[in-house]
Design an enzyme around this catalytic site. Structure first.
Site, mmCIF file in Angstrom:
data_model
loop_
_atom_site.group_PDB
_atom_site.id
_atom_site.type_symbol
_atom_site.label_atom_id
_atom_site.label_comp_id
_atom_site.label_asym_id
_atom_site.label_seq_id
_atom_site.Cartn_x
_atom_site.Cartn_y
_atom_site.Cartn_z
ATOM 1 N N LYS A 30 51.930 43.641 45.626
ATOM 2 C CA LYS A 30 52.132 42.212 45.878
ATOM 3 C C LYS A 30 53.590 41.858 46.190
ATOM 4 O O LYS A 30 54.498 42.676 45.966
ATOM 5 C CB LYS A 30 51.646 41.433 44.654
ATOM 6 C CG LYS A 30 50.152 41.562 44.368
ATOM 7 C CD LYS A 30 49.794 40.703 43.156
ATOM 8 C CE LYS A 30 48.305 40.726 42.872
ATOM 9 N NZ LYS A 30 47.978 39.819 41.744
ATOM 10 N N TYR A 70 40.100 36.012 46.924
ATOM 11 C CA TYR A 70 40.183 35.370 45.616
ATOM 12 C C TYR A 70 39.103 34.303 45.455
ATOM 13 O O TYR A 70 39.318 33.300 44.772
ATOM 14 C CB TYR A 70 41.588 34.797 45.414
ATOM 15 C CG TYR A 70 42.641 35.859 45.136
ATOM 16 C CD1 TYR A 70 42.432 36.861 44.185
ATOM 17 C CD2 TYR A 70 43.863 35.853 45.808
ATOM 18 C CE1 TYR A 70 43.391 37.826 43.922
ATOM 19 C CE2 TYR A 70 44.833 36.822 45.547
ATOM 20 C CZ TYR A 70 44.593 37.801 44.601
ATOM 21 O OH TYR A 70 45.547 38.752 44.329
ATOM 22 N N PHE A 78 45.607 26.800 39.887
ATOM 23 C CA PHE A 78 46.724 27.633 40.347
ATOM 24 C C PHE A 78 46.469 28.277 41.711
ATOM 25 O O PHE A 78 47.352 28.920 42.272
ATOM 26 C CB PHE A 78 47.070 28.712 39.310
ATOM 27 C CG PHE A 78 45.949 29.684 39.019
ATOM 28 C CD1 PHE A 78 45.665 30.748 39.874
ATOM 29 C CD2 PHE A 78 45.177 29.543 37.871
ATOM 30 C CE1 PHE A 78 44.641 31.647 39.602
ATOM 31 C CE2 PHE A 78 44.143 30.429 37.588
ATOM 32 C CZ PHE A 78 43.874 31.487 38.460
ATOM 33 N N ARG A 106 42.661 50.667 37.482
ATOM 34 C CA ARG A 106 42.787 49.438 36.670
ATOM 35 C C ARG A 106 43.521 49.754 35.350
ATOM 36 O O ARG A 106 44.283 48.939 34.853
ATOM 37 C CB ARG A 106 41.403 48.852 36.349
ATOM 38 C CG ARG A 106 40.659 48.290 37.536
ATOM 39 C CD ARG A 106 41.101 46.918 37.983
ATOM 40 N NE ARG A 106 40.871 45.868 37.016
ATOM 41 C CZ ARG A 106 41.044 44.571 37.283
ATOM 42 N NH1 ARG A 106 41.437 44.170 38.493
ATOM 43 N NH2 ARG A 106 40.851 43.661 36.359
ATOM 44 N N ASN A 133 52.254 39.613 39.241
ATOM 45 C CA ASN A 133 51.973 40.751 38.360
ATOM 46 C C ASN A 133 51.850 42.070 39.135
ATOM 47 O O ASN A 133 51.102 42.957 38.762
ATOM 48 C CB ASN A 133 50.720 40.475 37.513
ATOM 49 C CG ASN A 133 49.511 40.137 38.366
ATOM 50 O OD1 ASN A 133 49.578 40.211 39.598
ATOM 51 N ND2 ASN A 133 48.399 39.796 37.730
ATOM 52 N N HIS A 136 47.336 44.300 42.915
ATOM 53 C CA HIS A 136 45.901 44.017 42.845
ATOM 54 C C HIS A 136 45.164 45.353 42.845
ATOM 55 O O HIS A 136 45.567 46.277 43.553
ATOM 56 C CB HIS A 136 45.436 43.200 44.056
ATOM 57 C CG HIS A 136 43.938 43.230 44.217
ATOM 58 N ND1 HIS A 136 43.108 42.392 43.509
ATOM 59 C CD2 HIS A 136 43.132 44.046 44.944
ATOM 60 C CE1 HIS A 136 41.850 42.682 43.813
ATOM 61 N NE2 HIS A 136 41.838 43.682 44.687
HETATM 62 P P1 IDP Z 1 43.136 40.754 38.285
HETATM 63 O O1 IDP Z 1 44.189 40.761 39.367
HETATM 64 O O2 IDP Z 1 43.631 41.393 37.012
HETATM 65 O O3 IDP Z 1 41.808 41.330 38.733
HETATM 66 P P2 IDP Z 1 41.940 38.087 38.518
HETATM 67 O O4 IDP Z 1 41.378 37.292 37.382
HETATM 68 O O5 IDP Z 1 40.998 38.646 39.523
HETATM 69 O O6 IDP Z 1 42.874 39.212 37.872
HETATM 70 O O7 IDP Z 1 42.978 37.138 39.256
HETATM 71 C C1 IDP Z 1 43.540 37.489 40.499
HETATM 72 C C2 IDP Z 1 45.014 37.173 40.517
HETATM 73 O O8 IDP Z 1 45.192 35.753 40.400
HETATM 74 C C3 IDP Z 1 45.824 37.741 39.358
HETATM 75 O O9 IDP Z 1 46.187 39.109 39.542
HETATM 76 C C4 IDP Z 1 47.029 36.845 39.376
HETATM 77 O O10 IDP Z 1 47.942 37.206 40.399
HETATM 78 C C5 IDP Z 1 46.394 35.496 39.721
HETATM 79 N N1 IDP Z 1 46.088 34.727 38.496
HETATM 80 C C6 IDP Z 1 45.051 34.957 37.626
HETATM 81 N N2 IDP Z 1 45.067 34.067 36.617
HETATM 82 C C7 IDP Z 1 46.126 33.248 36.855
HETATM 83 C C8 IDP Z 1 46.674 32.092 36.158
HETATM 84 O O11 IDP Z 1 46.190 31.660 35.103
HETATM 85 N N3 IDP Z 1 47.785 31.511 36.717
HETATM 86 C C9 IDP Z 1 48.354 31.959 37.872
HETATM 87 N N4 IDP Z 1 47.872 33.025 38.550
HETATM 88 C C10 IDP Z 1 46.773 33.657 38.056
HETATM 89 MG MG MG Z 2 40.438 40.597 40.097
#
Ligand code: IDP
Ligand code: MG
Length: 173
Positions: A30, A70, A78, A106, A133, A136
């Site tokens: 990312k 997404y 968000f 993962r 973070n 992905h």
């Molecule tokens: P993952 O990446 O661990 O699979 P997901 O729930 O699929 O997590 O969410 C996708 C991405 O959306 C996350 O990696 C993160 O970048 C973003 N994200 C998820 N939850 C939040 C939040 O509460 N605030 C801001 N960004 C979020």
């Molecule tokens: Mg995900």
């Protein structure tokens, strides 16, 4: 997806009982990793684990692709800022192939919130925030098939013999 067709080179090193577990997974490195010059560090963690890379490219994501990608969180408050962040630089898209690779990747990536991720994972070790973070990674067999098609054409996926496959995926050495 026909497992045997895409894994012919890996299969040379595997017993038939392991063939059923061969998977592919999509990883996106990312924008925060690009900005913080940590792309090499992320790649190196996957390399050290012994993952077999079968595709890689840099790509700038558009809003349509991100809304598809997404879809499960597009109603969240968000979401607009997530899209803006994901479009702030190109991303590096990669496909890895191997036994039980979806869960293994993962595991190396860690929990969504870096502050809750286990030490030793990419997210825990290298980041502090969602959405930034670092990485992905596909979360299921179904998702990986859809996500790989979303980011790569078949002609961009490579089949080759990696000489270390037998250490990582074979019946011992
Ligand atoms: P993952 O990446 O661990 O699979 P997901 O729930 O699929 O997590 O969410 C996708 C991405 O959306 C996350 O990696 C993160 O970048 C973003 N994200 C998820 N939850 C939040 C939040 O509460 N605030 C801001 N960004 C979020
Ligand atoms: Mg995900």
């Amino acid at each position: 997806m026909p497992v045997i067709a895409f894994s012919r080179t890996l299969s040379a090193n595997l017993s038939p009982k392991n063939m059923a577990d061969i998977q592919r997974t999509l990883v996106l490195i990312k924008p925060d990793a690009l900005q913080r010059e940590l792309v090499g560090e992320v790649l190196s963690r996957f390399e050290r684990k012994g993952l077999k890379m079968v595709a890689m490219k840099m790509t700038h994501l558009d809003e349509v692709t991100l809304t598809e990608h997404y879809d499960h969180i597009k109603e969240k408050s968000f979401f607009p800022s997530l899209v803006q962040y994901m479009r702030s630089t190109p991303v590096v898209a990669i496909v890895y192939e191997g036994i039980e690779i979806i869960d293994e990747v993962r595991k190396v990536v860690g929990a969504t919130n870096p502050r809750k991720a286990d030490a030793g994972t990419i997210r825990a070790d290298l980041s502090m925030n969602v959405p930034s973070n670092m990485v992905h990674a596909s979360d299921s067999v179904e998702a990986s098939a859809i996500e790989i098609k979303r980011f790569f054409q078949d002609s961009e996926l490579f089949a080759y013999e990696k000489l270390t496959d037998r250490f990582h995926f074979g019946e011992g050495i």
